[in-house]
Design an enzyme around this catalytic site. Structure first.
Site, short mmCIF file in Angstrom:
data_model
loop_
_atom_site.label_atom_id
_atom_site.label_comp_id
_atom_site.label_asym_id
_atom_site.label_seq_id
_atom_site.Cartn_x
_atom_site.Cartn_y
_atom_site.Cartn_z
N LEU A 119 0.97 -1.62 -0.28
CA LEU A 119 0.36 0.23 0.19
C LEU A 119 1.15 1.39 0.16
CD1 LEU A 119 -2.99 -0.93 2.38
CD2 LEU A 119 -2.40 -1.18 0.19
N ARG A 120 2.06 0.83 0.00
CA ARG A 120 3.27 1.80 0.35
C ARG A 120 2.71 3.13 1.57
NH1 ARG A 120 6.75 -0.90 -2.66
NH2 ARG A 120 5.96 -0.84 -4.80
N ASP A 173 0.41 -9.61 -5.25
CA ASP A 173 2.21 -8.96 -4.79
C ASP A 173 2.37 -7.79 -5.51
OD1 ASP A 173 4.47 -8.10 -4.59
OD2 ASP A 173 5.26 -9.40 -6.03
#
Lengths: 430, 311
Positions: free
Chosen positions: A63-64, A305
């Protein structure tokens, strides 16, 4: 608040459920299933021709946030997840800073709850800063909501550290997730080692670089009795190792990505960095082997991924561009191709997307029965559409499937009895 | 803008996408330029030499070729530019594109870098060597050299010896010479010659044994061996490499008596090739350099004159 899903194909392979009927949701629970519940008006959703399945759970998403909000945020990522039919995602800890403590874990879980799109189950780092040296605060992160531990992207090369992580995490009943890659074997590589990498002049990442770590991890799990989960399994050799280990009772589980099921190294053309991910697209024989391993249950789950990157990061020399592609919004139609080609049954696909990930990570949901959590995915297996990443909900566009004609789409994504996404919400075709 | 690698695209990105007709056109044009002084067909044109990797021979060769045809050249090399400051390849290209250039020659340590450039400019791009991928003008000049000595390439046995794994010269020559009908024998230590090279085609043979590769060879092409490979454990020592793979007069006896010896340079005498062989009458190494200019003139002419950009 009540919701009635009318006249759908109720489908839960784990419960051997496959019949047309209705589902009544009350608050965040499934109240009951019925063959013809009389109802109309608001709160009734016609599901004729659609499949109603336990909510999809993606065990492997980046999700960064925090740190890389220009690639993705918890908000954009969970909206993309919902649009792809996922009611829950596991968020990988390779954020900036690394999610290696209770506070960071709690923050991610809370932020996702506030937003209310797909659920987010945080994955904590195995080691501090994912540096592979000292165990991170596994106990504290479990209390803060972590459901597993991984140094994803940075395999734990020190076997002793991994053994201790396995032993320690087993006290909390959570898996250790391995990005299986021997960094000495893969060093400098940017695609699968084979005829294609030679032809393109790109350094190769051999199949053995994954399988060697899978073998090591299985031995450690076997000795410790703890649960190892192999992330994004991509090679025939790894599949063989997992199959044999399961047969002798080792607590090993595995996931596979849609792209490893659909593409292979021969698809890497024109140095298009949207075909660069880690593990890389493998040989055609590896692809056949992971399809077979998914079909026979050796591979438990399908996980995307999902790895967003900004355009300027991907538009570089192939060996300099970062690894990773987005996948939340294309996963379902891609894996349905295996049903269409007769390689994997619809039951196995739905199980690998929903019940199986819930089971192996001990998550809520994953069932379609009275009393179950009302996390449901309603999808149309035959809806055709053309994928345009620019129109997707993810913040990034790094997909090798741009322009593909896809078949199958989520129509309603329901989390805790609430519709968080409907296909009608998609902007009209331009 | 045409896509890179399409037959009619005005690029030279590699031998692999190059149609046989264009290969023949380039070789014929080089022969024509050799017979008579070339016209200044590129007068008023400006060629950008974008060299991200140190190169003396190839860059000079392109410069001389361009100037003989009347073109002006602008060189951008590491240390002389924003490359050092960490600017991305595309940003550098976008900047230079605004400066009225008619073609770009790219040398880069990353395979595929010229393809990335070609996808973002509307002028011809020439690959002057990309990573371990291709070095098409080298292969063309090698084919030109072989043809001058043998008349034809079909049926010849060509041994390519050394660090095949990391060699863009080997890949481009393998593609070109096998397409022109030669039998190509790749030879080197197993660590530098993966078996997957056999997938290149029926005309390709692999051998770890030098005598076997040289046996009856018409052309002996020796590749540079970089000593960094030793540090990476591709082979144990220079001495072991020399003992097994150095091309010496004694070993040359296995080849045909009239076999020619080639080397793309830079050459380390006493390592991959002995001084006696490099300086023998069989050696055409210096002629390769001369032919390099002819081939690069031919390539520039074909791309910048014969393929004028469409309006």
């Amino acid at each position: 608040m009540n919701l009635i899903l009318k006249n759908g194909r109720l489908f839960d392979p784990q419960l051997s459920l496959d019949r047309v009927g209705d589902v009544v949701l009350q608050d965040d629970r499934v109240r009951g299933l019925g063959p013809d519940i009389a109802a109309s008006g608001p709160g009734v959703i016609d599901c004729t021709g659609l499949i109603i399945a336990p909510g999809f759970i993606d065990l492997h998403v980046h999700l960064r946030e925090p740190g890389f909000e220009y690639k993705e945020t918890i908000e954009t990522g969970t909206r993309a997840a919902a649009a792809g039919g996922f009611t829950a995602v596991c968020a990988m800890p390779n954020t900036q800073p690394v999610t290696d403590n209770a506070g960071a874990t709690e923050h991610i879980a809370r932020r996702a709850r506030e937003l209310g799109h797909a659920r987010v189950y945080p994955i904590g780092a195995i080691t501090e800063g994912s540096r592979g040296e000292r165990l991170a605060a596994i106990g504290g992160m479990c209390q803060a909501g972590a459901v597993g531990f991984s140094d994803d992207g940075r395999p734990v090369m020190n076997a002793q550290i991994l053994r201790r992580a396995l032993e320690y995490a087993s006290m909390y009943g959570v898996p250790v997730i391995e990005h299986a890659e021997d960094l000495n074997l893969s060093a400098g590589g940017s695609m699968h080692a084979g005829a294609r990498s030679l032809q393109l002049g790109l350094r190769g990442i051999s199949s053995a670089s994954e399988a060697a770590m899978v073998a090591r991890d299985i031995l450690l799990a076997e000795e410790s009795g703890a649960h190892i989960h192999i992330a994004h399994l991509s090679t025939a050799a790894s599949a063989r190792l997992v199959r044999a280990a399961k047969a002798r009772g080792v607590r090993v589980t595995a996931e596979v990505t849609p792209h490893h099921l659909i593409l292979c190294d021969e698809d890497v053309v024109d140095y298009d960095t949207n075909f660069k991910m880690n593990p890389p697209l493998r040989g055609a024989a590896d692809r056949e082997a992971v399809i077979a391993a998914l079909a026979d249950g050796t591979i438990d789950a399908i996980a995307t991924d999902h790895a967003p990157h900004a355009g300027h990061e991907k538009q570089q020399e192939f060996d300099r561009a970062p690894f990773g592609i987005i996948g939340l919004e294309t996963a379902l139609p891609l894996v349905l191709r295996l049903v269409e080609s007769g390689r994997v049954s619809l039951a196995r696909i739905v199980d690998a997307l929903s019940s199986s990930p819930a089971r192996i990570f001990n998550l809520r949901g994953g069932r379609l029965e009275a009393g179950a959590l009302a996390d449901l995915t309603v999808f149309d297996p035959s809806r055709e559409w053309i994928y345009d990443p620019a129109r997707g909900l993810s913040k990034s566009r790094n997909s090798p499937f741009a322009g593909w004609r896809l078949r199958g789409a989520a129509v309603h994504t329901i989390v805790g009895g609430r519709v968080v996404w409907s296909a009608t919400a998609r902007p009209p075709e331009s | 803008m045409p896509l890179p690698d399409q037959p009619h695209a005005p690029h030279l990105l590699g031998i692999e996408p190059l149609p046989l007709s264009r290969i023949e056109a380039i070789l014929d044009r080089a022969a024509q330029f050799q017979r008579q002084p070339p016209p200044r067909t590129l007068a008023g044109k400006r060629l950008l030499l974008l060299f991200y990797e140190a190169s003396t021979r190839t860059r000079t060769s392109f410069e001389v070729a361009a100037r003989r045809l009347g073109a002006e050249t602008v060189s951008v090399t590491p240390g002389s530019s924003s490359i050092e400051k960490g600017e991305s390849l595309l940003d550098t290209v976008y900047t230079l594109r605004a400066m009225a250039i008619d073609g770009i020659v790219v040398r880069h340590s990353s395979s595929g870098a010229p393809h990335l450039v070609a996808a973002h400019v509307d002028v011809p791009v020439i690959n002057a060597g990309d990573g371990m991928h291709e070095h098409p003008t080298q292969a063309l000049l090698d084919a030109f050299t072989i043809r001058r000595h043998r008349g034809t390439i079909a049926g010849l046995r060509v041994a390519i010896i050394g660090d095949v794994l990391h060699s863009r010269v080997a890949r481009s020559n393998l593609l070109l010479l096998s397409r022109l009908g030669a039998e190509v024998r790749l030879c080197g230590p197993r660590t530098l010659l993966p078996p997957e090279f056999a997938a290149y085609g029926d005309h390709v043979r692999l051998s770890w044994d030098l005598e076997d590769a040289l046996n009856g060879a018409d052309v002996v092409m020796v590749l540079r061996i970089q000593m960094e490979r030793m540090k990476e454990s591709f082979f144990p020592s220079e001495a072991e490499y020399v003992a097994r793979y150095s091309v010496t007069p004694a070993r040359m006896r296995a080849a045909r008596p009239d076999a020619i010896v080639m080397h793309p340079g830079p050459m380390i005498r006493g390592v991959e090739i002995s001084a006696e062989v490099a300086d023998s009458p069989q050696s055409v190494i210096r002629e390769q350099v001369e032919n390099g200019v002819l081939i690069r003139m031919a390539v520039l002419h074909e791309l910048l004159v014969c393929h004028e950009p469409h309006p």
